[in-house]
Structure formats: C-alpha cells, structure tokens
Design a protein around this motif. Structure first.
Motif, PDB file in Angstrom:
ATOM      1  N   VAL A   1       0.737  -1.043  -0.003  1.00 45.30           N
ATOM      2  CA  VAL A   1      -0.113   0.204  -0.479  1.00 45.30           C
ATOM      3  C   VAL A   1       0.471   1.595  -0.233  1.00 45.30           C
ATOM      4  O   VAL A   1       0.823   1.967  -0.430  1.00 45.30           O
ATOM      5  CB  VAL A   1      -0.961  -0.313   1.323  1.00 45.30           C
ATOM      6  CG1 VAL A   1      -2.092   1.486   1.271  1.00 45.30           C
ATOM      7  CG2 VAL A   1      -2.094  -1.326   1.187  1.00 45.30           C
ATOM      8  N   GLU A   2       2.119   1.046   0.440  1.00 48.14           N
ATOM      9  CA  GLU A   2       2.777   2.510   1.345  1.00 48.14           C
ATOM     10  C   GLU A   2       3.589   2.712  -0.420  1.00 48.14           C
ATOM     11  O   GLU A   2       3.929   3.522  -0.373  1.00 48.14           O
ATOM     12  CB  GLU A   2       3.632   2.064   1.870  1.00 48.14           C
ATOM     13  CG  GLU A   2       3.266   2.296   3.790  1.00 48.14           C
ATOM     14  CD  GLU A   2       2.383   3.784   3.822  1.00 48.14           C
ATOM     15  OE1 GLU A   2       2.336   4.681   3.046  1.00 48.14           O
ATOM     16  OE2 GLU A   2       1.813   3.924   5.191  1.00 48.14           O
ATOM     17  N   SER A   3       4.515   1.775  -1.075  1.00 50.12           N
ATOM     18  CA  SER A   3       5.043   2.472  -1.763  1.00 50.12           C
ATOM     19  C   SER A   3       4.951   1.206  -3.379  1.00 50.12           C
ATOM     20  O   SER A   3       5.948   1.194  -3.787  1.00 50.12           O
ATOM     21  CB  SER A   3       6.441   2.440  -1.233  1.00 50.12           C
ATOM     22  OG  SER A   3       7.097   1.554  -0.808  1.00 50.12           O
ATOM     23  N   ARG A   4       4.218   0.446  -3.169  1.00 53.30           N
ATOM     24  CA  ARG A   4       4.218  -0.609  -4.007  1.00 53.30           C
ATOM     25  C   ARG A   4       6.190  -1.573  -4.065  1.00 53.30           C
ATOM     26  O   ARG A   4       6.803  -2.320  -4.643  1.00 53.30           O
ATOM     27  CB  ARG A   4       4.726  -0.698  -5.584  1.00 53.30           C
ATOM     28  CG  ARG A   4       2.749  -0.585  -6.403  1.00 53.30           C
ATOM     29  CD  ARG A   4       2.699  -0.100  -7.546  1.00 53.30           C
ATOM     30  NE  ARG A   4       3.916   0.969  -8.234  1.00 53.30           N
ATOM     31  CZ  ARG A   4       3.925   1.009  -9.110  1.00 53.30           C
ATOM     32  NH1 ARG A   4       3.092   0.675  -9.653  1.00 53.30           N
ATOM     33  NH2 ARG A   4       4.743   1.926  -9.960  1.00 53.30           N
ATOM     34  N   HIS A   5       5.809  -1.973  -2.649  1.00 51.67           N
ATOM     35  CA  HIS A   5       7.433  -2.955  -1.812  1.00 51.67           C
ATOM     36  C   HIS A   5       8.790  -1.959  -2.670  1.00 51.67           C
ATOM     37  O   HIS A   5       9.294  -2.784  -3.523  1.00 51.67           O
ATOM     38  CB  HIS A   5       6.979  -3.730  -2.621  1.00 51.67           C
ATOM     39  CG  HIS A   5       6.485  -4.633  -2.698  1.00 51.67           C
ATOM     40  ND1 HIS A   5       5.214  -5.406  -1.366  1.00 51.67           N
ATOM     41  CD2 HIS A   5       5.048  -5.371  -3.705  1.00 51.67           C
ATOM     42  CE1 HIS A   5       4.393  -5.897  -1.287  1.00 51.67           C
ATOM     43  NE2 HIS A   5       3.881  -5.593  -2.176  1.00 51.67           N
ATOM     44  N   GLY A   6       8.502  -0.656  -2.614  1.00 48.45           N
ATOM     45  CA  GLY A   6       9.815   0.796  -2.825  1.00 48.45           C
ATOM     46  C   GLY A   6       9.994   0.684  -4.097  1.00 48.45           C
ATOM     47  O   GLY A   6      10.510   1.321  -4.953  1.00 48.45           O
ATOM     48  N   THR A   7       8.499   0.389  -4.578  1.00 46.27           N
ATOM     49  CA  THR A   7       8.953   0.346  -6.726  1.00 46.27           C
ATOM     50  C   THR A   7       8.217   2.208  -6.792  1.00 46.27           C
ATOM     51  O   THR A   7       7.819   2.279  -8.406  1.00 46.27           O
ATOM     52  CB  THR A   7       8.143  -0.984  -7.558  1.00 46.27           C
ATOM     53  OG1 THR A   7       6.833  -0.834  -7.195  1.00 46.27           O
ATOM     54  CG2 THR A   7       9.344  -1.686  -6.698  1.00 46.27           C
ATOM     55  N   HIS A   8       8.038   2.102  -6.141  1.00 49.68           N
ATOM     56  CA  HIS A   8       6.543   3.951  -6.260  1.00 49.68           C
ATOM     57  C   HIS A   8       7.010   4.726  -7.349  1.00 49.68           C
ATOM     58  O   HIS A   8       8.312   5.395  -6.720  1.00 49.68           O
ATOM     59  CB  HIS A   8       6.254   4.669  -5.105  1.00 49.68           C
ATOM     60  CG  HIS A   8       4.988   5.562  -5.329  1.00 49.68           C
ATOM     61  ND1 HIS A   8       3.937   5.475  -5.739  1.00 49.68           N
ATOM     62  CD2 HIS A   8       5.344   7.215  -4.786  1.00 49.68           C
ATOM     63  CE1 HIS A   8       3.545   6.166  -5.633  1.00 49.68           C
ATOM     64  NE2 HIS A   8       4.072   7.372  -5.497  1.00 49.68           N
TER      65      HIS A   8
END
Length: 237
Positions: free
Chosen positions: A101-108
């Motif tokens: 939710v926060e960052s697409r697992h660090g791929t935002h």
C-alpha cells in the motif's frame, strides 16, 4: 503516527496478475494468514543477513508480485521479531501488505530496490503542510531525511515521518546506517512499531490496533488486510 493522508497519496492498486486464470479467493478474517513459513536462518550473521532467504524469496516472488529483495526483507523482519518479541507474532504477510500500500514494495513512481536493499530514487511523500485533507507537521529534522526544512514528509518504502523514524528506526542490514530508504531497515522498523503498537498480532484485536496505529484509516486497514491475505495463499492482489 500522523500518516493518514501521506499513505493515501501512495496507494496504488496492483493490477490483476494472470488475467483469465482462475485464482483462489482471498480468505476472510483478521488477522490475515502468516503465509509460507520463513526458514530458520542465522540472525546474527554479519552483513545483510536477509540474503539467506534468497531461495525462499525467489520461489514465490513472481506469483506474489513482490521484488525478491523486498520479500527477503519482510521475511527477515518477521524472523527477527519472532525471536525478539515472541508474543507479537507479526507475519511477513502483514509487513508486505503495508509495504504494498505504501510504495508498491519500494517501486513507487519508478523507484527500484537495489541488490543491497536500497531504494532509488528515494521515495518521499507530499509536504505535511496542513492543506485540505493533509495533516500539519512542522519540520522536525531540518530536512535531513525528507529534504524539506519547513514541513515533514513521509520517507522510504514504508513511509515513516522523520520524528517516528528517529524514535523507532533500526539498522537491519549491518551497514551501520539507519536508513529509511533501505527496504531492510524500513521493514524491520515497521515490524518493531507494529509489535509495540498492537501487542499480540495473532489476535484480531491486536492486529487491528497495530495497523490502525500505523495509519488511522479503516479503508487502509481493509486494503492491507486484503493484500496480506492474498500473499498468505500465494497470490498477488
């Protein structure tokens, strides 16, 4: 934790994987399942200890839609907390649900999780300037983490605001730096925060309390639950 609006700005719903292929329904209930068991590793090994989970992560990363490096970080964080706070029971699926939710697992916004767990370019949220629908948080770190000397912004793949990171941040990869842009450091910090906030995360009450402390939004809780529950049965959501 004052992250309600920040989290909302980085929510990106994942597209369905394998369209046309029937998949098992997402289980109901709280807490979501713990997922594939994390194998025993040497938690005290030097360097990036999470790399010991490479085979475990590679074996499920594609079907979960999670970068293997990130999945290693989630598994490692859960393993560390199982030893440090055995009464907590935080599962890697919950950490993964939040990170999704926060960052697409660090791929935002095109960010990439490197081989060492570092996220580049850095993920930084909107200024918490009190504009409509946005919390007001005056700068607490001189812009050291978020580059903003006026207002705080959430940073990293788990979207911590600087003042929260200053209190809970931990070095999980053995490089001597407590870095919110490290998926390893961020995942373990999130796990610590969840355990302290919720107590027993194997109970419905504890799990809900932990996630709502992380972000005080019922819709956020439902989305995290759905994604974590999907991961628990080996499917992306």
């Amino acid at each position: 934790m004052q992250k309600i609006v920040v989290s909302a700005t980085v929510v990106v719903l994942l597209g369905l994987v394998g369209c046309g292929i029937e998949r098992p329904p997402i289980p109901e209930g709280i807490p979501p399942g713990p997922g594939t068991p994390v194998p025993a590793i040497d938690l005290d090994a030097p360097g990036r200890t999470a790399v010991q989970l490479r085979d475990w992560a590679d074996g499920q990363a594609d079907r979960l839609g999670i970068p293997p490096i990130a999945l290693e970080a989630y598994g490692y964080a859960a393993a560390v907390m199982a030893r440090a706070r055995p009464g907590c029971g935080v599962a890697w699926t919950t950490i993964a649900g939040i990170a999704s939710v926060e960052s697409r697992h660090g791929t935002h916004r095109g960010a990439v999780v490197g081989a060492d767990g570092s996220v580049y370019p850095p993920i930084v949220g909107i200024p918490l300037d009190g504009s409509p629908g946005v919390a007001l948080i005056v700068d607490t770190d001189g812009g050291a983490l978020d580059g903003d000397p006026v207002h705080d912004r959430a940073v990293g793949p788990l979207q911590f605001i600087p003042e929260t990171w200053a209190r809970w941040g931990v070095d999980a990869n053995g490089d001597g730096v407590v870095d919110p842009q490290s998926i390893d450091d961020a995942a373990l910090t999130a796990a610590r925060y969840l355990c302290v906030s919720g107590g027993d995360l194997t109970s419905a009450q504890g799990w809900q309390r932990a996630v709502l402390t992380y972000n005080q939004s019922n819709s956020y809780l439902r989305t995290v639950r759905d994604r974590a529950a999907g991961y628990s049965i080996g499917r992306a959501v």
